[in-house]
Enzyme design. Structure first.
Site, PDB file in Angstrom:
ATOM      1  N   HIS A 156      15.887  76.486  11.910  1.00 15.12           N
ATOM      2  CA  HIS A 156      15.968  75.024  12.015  1.00 15.12           C
ATOM      3  C   HIS A 156      16.067  74.350  10.644  1.00 15.12           C
ATOM      4  O   HIS A 156      15.638  73.207  10.482  1.00 15.12           O
ATOM      5  CB  HIS A 156      14.768  74.432  12.768  1.00 15.12           C
ATOM      6  CG  HIS A 156      14.430  75.146  14.032  1.00 15.12           C
ATOM      7  ND1 HIS A 156      14.982  74.823  15.251  1.00 15.12           N
ATOM      8  CD2 HIS A 156      13.614  76.214  14.259  1.00 15.12           C
ATOM      9  CE1 HIS A 156      14.509  75.632  16.189  1.00 15.12           C
ATOM     10  NE2 HIS A 156      13.675  76.491  15.616  1.00 15.12           N
ATOM     11  N   SER A 277      34.231  65.239 -10.776  1.00 10.95           N
ATOM     12  CA  SER A 277      34.609  63.973 -10.167  1.00 10.95           C
ATOM     13  C   SER A 277      35.358  63.146 -11.209  1.00 10.95           C
ATOM     14  O   SER A 277      35.035  63.187 -12.396  1.00 10.95           O
ATOM     15  CB  SER A 277      33.342  63.250  -9.713  1.00 10.95           C
ATOM     16  OG  SER A 277      33.561  61.859  -9.699  1.00 10.95           O
ATOM     17  N   LYS A 283      29.085  65.226 -12.136  1.00  9.55           N
ATOM     18  CA  LYS A 283      29.233  66.023 -10.915  1.00  9.55           C
ATOM     19  C   LYS A 283      29.982  67.340 -11.082  1.00  9.55           C
ATOM     20  O   LYS A 283      30.870  67.470 -11.895  1.00  9.55           O
ATOM     21  CB  LYS A 283      29.928  65.185  -9.836  1.00  9.55           C
ATOM     22  CG  LYS A 283      29.022  64.054  -9.378  1.00  9.55           C
ATOM     23  CD  LYS A 283      29.448  63.487  -8.085  1.00  9.55           C
ATOM     24  CE  LYS A 283      29.134  64.421  -6.949  1.00  9.55           C
ATOM     25  NZ  LYS A 283      29.672  63.910  -5.715  1.00  9.55           N
ATOM     26  N   GLU A 290      33.691  73.986   0.261  1.00 10.33           N
ATOM     27  CA  GLU A 290      34.002  72.915   1.218  1.00 10.33           C
ATOM     28  C   GLU A 290      35.363  73.146   1.856  1.00 10.33           C
ATOM     29  O   GLU A 290      35.558  72.894   3.048  1.00 10.33           O
ATOM     30  CB  GLU A 290      33.965  71.559   0.509  1.00 10.33           C
ATOM     31  CG  GLU A 290      32.550  71.151   0.128  1.00 10.33           C
ATOM     32  CD  GLU A 290      32.526  69.934  -0.779  1.00 10.33           C
ATOM     33  OE1 GLU A 290      31.747  69.022  -0.510  1.00 10.33           O
ATOM     34  OE2 GLU A 290      33.288  69.897  -1.760  1.00 10.33           O
TER      35      GLU A 290
END
Ligand code: ARG
Length: 459
Positions: A156, A277, A283, A290
């Site tokens: 979980h 970025s 970043k 992804e």
């Protein structure tokens, strides 16, 4: 030049031609079409349709075409032929003249395309299997290097019990191993040769189809001509295998994205597989992962597409079946890239050992050990569970780990607690107790790594 002009009075509308032609994507099967054509030339020579000399010149021309194309298939796509079969036939006729027109005797583009696609699938899967193995080798290297690295195990997405990073990575080894075997099964199931089924009813020439099948490295010839020309189960099955494996890749990608987040900070991805970025200079985004997660949709989409295309399709060949290729080609390229990209991610992945250990130490992931400890003191498990629940609640309120509670504090919850409680709370002790087949104890991990090392070295 179309292969079927005789019956027609008018040329095709250019818009129809553009809509109908498949050369722009089926050029990828050029080498397979040539391979199949050489085998077919042998077959029709064996029944006297062409002489030995004619066979020799056909084969020579086909082999030349093979050499000419093997390193640059793409340029075929620029030609105006209807499909790859028309293209190869035209080029053959250009080379050997009227003899080239004999090759299609007893053959149809229906059995020809069914064959070409199976050969293409076989070649593609051979390279997919190599990429799976390569990824497994990378994973195994990381598993081997992190055998003693305690890691928080989750259910979980809540810290549940301590495991090792090695045990975690080996879980994915299992998934990719099943994927490998699934593709291998698909390969053996599709090992039947459709050539000689002609348009739908079987060729009218007395060809030894099993010999032809063997020549093309199939286990045997197909048993029913209608089925042979309309069967695309292998496309569905390969896309199913790829979809399942993409699901595995996407789960691994998602785990690593979470582990790489600023919040978890368990792993650091290399600069080689991340990007920055354009606005926020701080970043470093996990783009590779992804994209793997995102591309999963495309592969599953192709599986859905071929299922829908073949659903309720009447026997035997229908042009709908031309829709089998683009999704398959694209999905396999995509899947292949994702396997290779995941291997690259693991090449330089860094484990932030201290953060990982701290996370495993926190979150009360040794609470189950405490319950087992009480069970060893003859307290029934349900009761032990309750007692430990209250102890954890108390520890949370005190902002302490379980092992930071004093013996007096433990005794508030049950009189049986004694000094030995601290041993059971040690995460290494918790790990070593899971010394059961498939468990996370170091002994088991070591065995599992050895098993995989032997397996992979035999490939
Ligand atoms: N381009 C076709 C395909 O990919 C080849 C088979 C054509 N057969 C036919 N009867 N028109 O399916």
């Amino acid at each position: 030049m179309a292969l079927w002009g005789g019956r027609f009075k008018q040329d095709s509308d250019v818009r129809f031609k553009h809509f109908n032609d498949s050369l722009k994507f089926d050029y990828k099967m050029a080498l397979e079409d040539i391979e199949g054509s050489i085998a077919w030339a042998n077959a029709i020579a064996s029944v006297g349709v062409i002489t030995d000399e004619e066979l020799a010149s056909l084969k020579k021309a086909l082999e030349e075409l093979y050499e000419e194309h093997k390193d640059n298939l793409e340029k075929i796509a620029l030609c105006d032929d209807e499909d790859i079969h028309s293209y190869i036939e035209r080029r053959l006729i250009e080379k050997v003249g009227v003899l080239g027109k004999k090759l299609h005797t007893g053959r149809s583009r229906n059995d020809q395309v069914a064959l070409d696609l199976k050969l293409w699938c076989r070649h593609a899967l051979e390279s997919v299997l190599l990429s799976i193995t390569n990824l497994q080798k990378q994973l195994l290297k990381v598993a081997k290097e992190n055998q003693g690295q305690i890691f928080p195990g989750y259910t979980h997405l809540q810290r549940a019990q301590p495991i090792t990073f090695s045990h975690y990575v080996l879980a994915y080894m299992q998934m990719f191993e099943r994927d490998y075997r699934r593709f291998n099964n698909a390969l053996s199931l599709m090992s039947t040769c459709p050539l000689g089924s002609a348009a739908l009813a079987g060729t009218a020439y007395k060809i030894d189809r099993d010999k032809l099948a063997k020549e093309l490295q199939f286990e045997r010839a197909t048993y029913n001509s209608l089925d042979a020309v309309s069967d695309r189960d292998h496309v569905i099955e390969i896309l199913s295998c790829a979809s399942i494996s993409m699901v595995h890749l996407s789960r691994l990608a998602e785990d690593l994205i979470i582990y790489n987040s600023g919040e978890a900070n368990f792993v650091e991805l290399s600069d080689k597989v991340t990007s920055g970025s354009s606005l926020m200079p701080q970043k470093k985004n996990p783009d590779a992962l992804e994209l793997i997660r995102g591309k999963c949709g495309r592969v599953i989409g192709s599986l859905n597409a071929i299922l829908m295309t073949t659903k309720a399709l009447p026997l035997a060949y229908d042009k709908d079946l031309q829709e089998d290729k683009e999704g398959l080609f694209n999905a396999l390229d995509t899947y292949h890239d994702c396997l290779d990209m995941m291997a690259l991610v693991f090449e330089d992945i860094k484990i932030n050992k201290e953060n990982v250990l701290n996370a495993a130490l926190g979150g009360y992931s040794n609470a189950t050990e405490l319950a087992d400890y009480l069970v060893s003191k003859k307290i029934p498990f349900r009761e032990a569970h309750e007692i430990v629940g209250s102890t954890v609640l108390y520890a949370i309120e005190q902002e302490k780990r379980l092992e930071e509670l004093s013996l007096d504090e433990f005794k508030k919850f049950h009189a049986v607690f004694d000094e030995s409680v601290y041993t059971c709370l040690d995460l290494n002790v918790a790990l070593s107790k899971r010394d059961v087949l498939g468990g996370c104890a170091l002994n088991q991990t070591k065995l599992e790594i050895e098993r995989f090392e032997n397996l992979l070295s035999s490939r």
